[in-house]
Design a protein around this motif. Structure first.
Motif, PDB file in Angstrom:
ATOM      1  N   GLY A 140       0.785  -1.231   0.000  1.00 43.62           N
ATOM      2  CA  GLY A 140       0.000   0.000   0.000  1.00 43.62           C
ATOM      3  C   GLY A 140       0.814   1.277   0.000  1.00 43.62           C
ATOM      4  O   GLY A 140       1.651   1.501  -0.851  1.00 43.62           O
ATOM      5  N   ASN A 141       0.579   2.117   1.013  1.00 43.13           N
ATOM      6  CA  ASN A 141       1.258   3.402   1.108  1.00 43.13           C
ATOM      7  C   ASN A 141       2.667   3.294   1.668  1.00 43.13           C
ATOM      8  O   ASN A 141       3.323   4.293   1.893  1.00 43.13           O
ATOM      9  CB  ASN A 141       0.434   4.371   1.968  1.00 43.13           C
ATOM     10  N   ASP A 142       3.140   2.057   1.915  1.00 44.53           N
ATOM     11  CA  ASP A 142       4.512   1.882   2.371  1.00 44.53           C
ATOM     12  C   ASP A 142       5.515   2.101   1.248  1.00 44.53           C
ATOM     13  O   ASP A 142       6.704   2.186   1.490  1.00 44.53           O
ATOM     14  CB  ASP A 142       4.717   0.462   2.919  1.00 44.53           C
ATOM     15  N   THR A 143       5.039   2.160   0.019  1.00 42.36           N
ATOM     16  CA  THR A 143       5.933   2.315  -1.123  1.00 42.36           C
ATOM     17  C   THR A 143       6.615   3.674  -1.067  1.00 42.36           C
ATOM     18  O   THR A 143       5.951   4.711  -1.009  1.00 42.36           O
ATOM     19  CB  THR A 143       5.157   2.160  -2.439  1.00 42.36           C
ATOM     20  N   THR A 144       7.931   3.646  -1.101  1.00 36.31           N
ATOM     21  CA  THR A 144       8.707   4.888  -1.035  1.00 36.31           C
ATOM     22  C   THR A 144       9.414   5.145  -2.366  1.00 36.31           C
ATOM     23  O   THR A 144       9.417   4.297  -3.262  1.00 36.31           O
ATOM     24  CB  THR A 144       9.791   4.803   0.061  1.00 36.31           C
ATOM     25  N   GLY A 145      10.045   6.287  -2.440  1.00 38.76           N
ATOM     26  CA  GLY A 145      10.862   6.609  -3.593  1.00 38.76           C
ATOM     27  C   GLY A 145      12.003   5.620  -3.759  1.00 38.76           C
ATOM     28  O   GLY A 145      12.419   5.328  -4.883  1.00 38.76           O
ATOM     29  N   ASN A 146      12.522   5.095  -2.651  1.00 40.48           N
ATOM     30  CA  ASN A 146      13.582   4.090  -2.735  1.00 40.48           C
ATOM     31  C   ASN A 146      13.090   2.840  -3.457  1.00 40.48           C
ATOM     32  O   ASN A 146      13.801   2.275  -4.293  1.00 40.48           O
ATOM     33  CB  ASN A 146      14.099   3.716  -1.340  1.00 40.48           C
ATOM     34  N   ASP A 147      11.858   2.410  -3.133  1.00 40.34           N
ATOM     35  CA  ASP A 147      11.279   1.249  -3.818  1.00 40.34           C
ATOM     36  C   ASP A 147      11.151   1.525  -5.313  1.00 40.34           C
ATOM     37  O   ASP A 147      11.547   0.713  -6.146  1.00 40.34           O
ATOM     38  CB  ASP A 147       9.890   0.920  -3.250  1.00 40.34           C
ATOM     39  N   LEU A 148      10.579   2.669  -5.636  1.00 41.77           N
ATOM     40  CA  LEU A 148      10.380   3.023  -7.046  1.00 41.77           C
ATOM     41  C   LEU A 148      11.700   3.139  -7.787  1.00 41.77           C
ATOM     42  O   LEU A 148      11.822   2.702  -8.927  1.00 41.77           O
ATOM     43  CB  LEU A 148       9.585   4.328  -7.159  1.00 41.77           C
ATOM     44  N   TYR A 149      12.674   3.739  -7.140  1.00 45.92           N
ATOM     45  CA  TYR A 149      13.996   3.901  -7.745  1.00 45.92           C
ATOM     46  C   TYR A 149      14.585   2.536  -8.104  1.00 45.92           C
ATOM     47  O   TYR A 149      15.111   2.344  -9.205  1.00 45.92           O
ATOM     48  CB  TYR A 149      14.898   4.649  -6.762  1.00 45.92           C
ATOM     49  N   ASP A 150      14.472   1.586  -7.186  1.00 43.07           N
ATOM     50  CA  ASP A 150      14.990   0.234  -7.435  1.00 43.07           C
ATOM     51  C   ASP A 150      14.196  -0.475  -8.533  1.00 43.07           C
ATOM     52  O   ASP A 150      14.774  -1.044  -9.462  1.00 43.07           O
ATOM     53  CB  ASP A 150      14.959  -0.608  -6.159  1.00 43.07           C
ATOM     54  N   TRP A 151      12.860  -0.474  -8.410  1.00 44.79           N
ATOM     55  CA  TRP A 151      12.026  -1.191  -9.379  1.00 44.79           C
ATOM     56  C   TRP A 151      12.183  -0.635 -10.784  1.00 44.79           C
ATOM     57  O   TRP A 151      12.283  -1.378 -11.748  1.00 44.79           O
ATOM     58  CB  TRP A 151      10.558  -1.107  -9.001  1.00 44.79           C
ATOM     59  N   CYS A 152      12.151   0.686 -10.890  1.00 40.04           N
ATOM     60  CA  CYS A 152      12.101   1.326 -12.212  1.00 40.04           C
ATOM     61  C   CYS A 152      13.435   1.306 -12.940  1.00 40.04           C
ATOM     62  O   CYS A 152      13.493   1.600 -14.132  1.00 40.04           O
ATOM     63  CB  CYS A 152      11.577   2.749 -12.082  1.00 40.04           C
ATOM     64  N   GLN A 153      14.517   0.965 -12.239  1.00 42.29           N
ATOM     65  CA  GLN A 153      15.828   0.849 -12.886  1.00 42.29           C
ATOM     66  C   GLN A 153      16.286  -0.598 -13.009  1.00 42.29           C
ATOM     67  O   GLN A 153      17.359  -0.861 -13.533  1.00 42.29           O
ATOM     68  CB  GLN A 153      16.882   1.617 -12.087  1.00 42.29           C
ATOM     69  N   SER A 154      15.473  -1.496 -12.538  1.00 42.51           N
ATOM     70  CA  SER A 154      15.861  -2.897 -12.495  1.00 42.51           C
ATOM     71  C   SER A 154      15.926  -3.512 -13.887  1.00 42.51           C
ATOM     72  O   SER A 154      15.224  -3.099 -14.802  1.00 42.51           O
ATOM     73  CB  SER A 154      14.856  -3.674 -11.651  1.00 42.51           C
ATOM     74  N   GLU A 155      16.767  -4.505 -14.023  1.00 37.95           N
ATOM     75  CA  GLU A 155      16.807  -5.300 -15.251  1.00 37.95           C
ATOM     76  C   GLU A 155      15.891  -6.509 -15.139  1.00 37.95           C
ATOM     77  O   GLU A 155      15.707  -7.237 -16.103  1.00 37.95           O
ATOM     78  CB  GLU A 155      18.247  -5.723 -15.548  1.00 37.95           C
ATOM     79  N   ASP A 156      15.319  -6.702 -13.951  1.00 35.42           N
ATOM     80  CA  ASP A 156      14.382  -7.788 -13.701  1.00 35.42           C
ATOM     81  C   ASP A 156      13.002  -7.391 -14.241  1.00 35.42           C
ATOM     82  O   ASP A 156      12.463  -6.343 -13.882  1.00 35.42           O
ATOM     83  CB  ASP A 156      14.304  -8.051 -12.195  1.00 35.42           C
ATOM     84  N   ASP A 157      12.455  -8.229 -15.106  1.00 35.18           N
ATOM     85  CA  ASP A 157      11.164  -7.922 -15.726  1.00 35.18           C
ATOM     86  C   ASP A 157      10.054  -7.749 -14.700  1.00 35.18           C
ATOM     87  O   ASP A 157       9.198  -6.880 -14.840  1.00 35.18           O
ATOM     88  CB  ASP A 157      10.762  -9.008 -16.727  1.00 35.18           C
ATOM     89  N   PHE A 158      10.043  -8.577 -13.659  1.00 36.33           N
ATOM     90  CA  PHE A 158       9.000  -8.478 -12.637  1.00 36.33           C
ATOM     91  C   PHE A 158       9.045  -7.119 -11.949  1.00 36.33           C
ATOM     92  O   PHE A 158       8.019  -6.479 -11.747  1.00 36.33           O
ATOM     93  CB  PHE A 158       9.132  -9.609 -11.610  1.00 36.33           C
ATOM     94  N   ALA A 159      10.228  -6.681 -11.579  1.00 33.85           N
ATOM     95  CA  ALA A 159      10.369  -5.387 -10.901  1.00 33.85           C
ATOM     96  C   ALA A 159       9.909  -4.252 -11.812  1.00 33.85           C
ATOM     97  O   ALA A 159       9.247  -3.307 -11.353  1.00 33.85           O
ATOM     98  CB  ALA A 159      11.811  -5.168 -10.457  1.00 33.85           C
ATOM     99  N   LEU A 160      10.235  -4.342 -13.102  1.00 32.59           N
ATOM    100  CA  LEU A 160       9.785  -3.299 -14.036  1.00 32.59           C
ATOM    101  C   LEU A 160       8.272  -3.284 -14.167  1.00 32.59           C
ATOM    102  O   LEU A 160       7.661  -2.216 -14.230  1.00 32.59           O
ATOM    103  CB  LEU A 160      10.426  -3.493 -15.409  1.00 32.59           C
ATOM    104  N   VAL A 161       7.658  -4.454 -14.182  1.00 34.27           N
ATOM    105  CA  VAL A 161       6.189  -4.522 -14.244  1.00 34.27           C
ATOM    106  C   VAL A 161       5.598  -3.876 -12.998  1.00 34.27           C
ATOM    107  O   VAL A 161       4.639  -3.104 -13.083  1.00 34.27           O
ATOM    108  CB  VAL A 161       5.710  -5.983 -14.413  1.00 34.27           C
ATOM    109  N   VAL A 162       6.171  -4.161 -11.826  1.00 29.97           N
ATOM    110  CA  VAL A 162       5.696  -3.536 -10.587  1.00 29.97           C
ATOM    111  C   VAL A 162       5.825  -2.020 -10.683  1.00 29.97           C
ATOM    112  O   VAL A 162       4.921  -1.282 -10.296  1.00 29.97           O
ATOM    113  CB  VAL A 162       6.458  -4.095  -9.355  1.00 29.97           C
TER     114      VAL A 162
END
Length: 159
Positions: free
Chosen positions: A37-59
C-alpha cells in the motif's frame, strides 16, 4: 451514479482483490515483500524502475499507472463533492469530459497526448536521482511532484 446489481457485485469483487493484494504486499520470486500500500517509497520506485528484472519493471509500471489513476480519481471525487448539483445532471459522457478537463488543473499536472509510460518512468527516475534526499518519502507524492514539474497545467489552481 447508481450501479445495477451486477456492477455492484463486480465492483465489490475487484475492491476486495485490490485490498487483499495491498494487504499482503507485492512479493518477488524469492518471497521477499517488496512493499505494501502506502509503504511504497521513492527508494522502492527507484529500485524497481531501474531494475533489469522484468517483474520489478512490471511492478514499477503498475505502481505508476495505479498512483496516477488514483490521483485523478481523487481529484474527480473532490470536484463532484464541491459541485454535486452539476455532476448529478450530466450524462456519463458529459461527466467524463468535464472530469477529465478539470482534474489536471486541480492536481497541477496535465499530461499531453502521446506521452507513454516509459517516458513517465524515465522522468520519475530522473526526479528520484536528482532528489536523492527525498527518496524515503511516499512514492505517490514523489510521482505527483515529478508529473507536476514535467507537465504543469497552464491554468493550474496550485500555482
Amino acid at each position: 451514479r447508481k450501479l445495477d446489481g451486477k456492477m455492484k457485485k463486480l465492483s465489490a469483487y475487484i475492491l476486495s482483490i485490490v485490498s487483499i493484494s495491498i494487504g499482503i504486499g507485492i512479493g518477488n520470486a524469492e518471497g521477499e515483500t517488496l512493499a505494501t500500500g502506502n509503504d511504497t517509497t521513492g527508494n522502492d520506485l527507484y529500485d524497481w524502475c531501474q531494475s533489469e528484472d522484468d517483474f520489478a519493471l512490471v511492478v514499477c509500471y503498475i505502481y505508476i499507472e495505479g498512483a496516477q489513476k488514483g490521483q485523478q480519481s481523487g481529484a474527480g471525487f473532490a470536484l463532484m463533492s464541491l459541485f454535486p448539483f452539476l455532476y448529478n445532471r450530466l450524462t456519463d459522457e458529459e461527466y467524463n469530459k468535464v472530469r477529465d478537463s478539470n482534474t489536471g488543473d486541480l492536481l497541477g499536472y496535465c499530461i499531453p497526448a502521446g506521452v507513454n509510460r516509459i517516458q513517465i518512468k524515465d522522468l520519475l527516475v530522473r526526479h528520484l536521482t536528482e532528489n536523492a534526499e527525498k527518496r524515503h518519502q511516499r512514492g505517490d507524492v514523489l510521482l505527483w511532484e515529478t508529473l507536476r514539474g514535467a507537465f504543469p497545467c497552464k491554468n493550474s489552481t496550485l500555482e
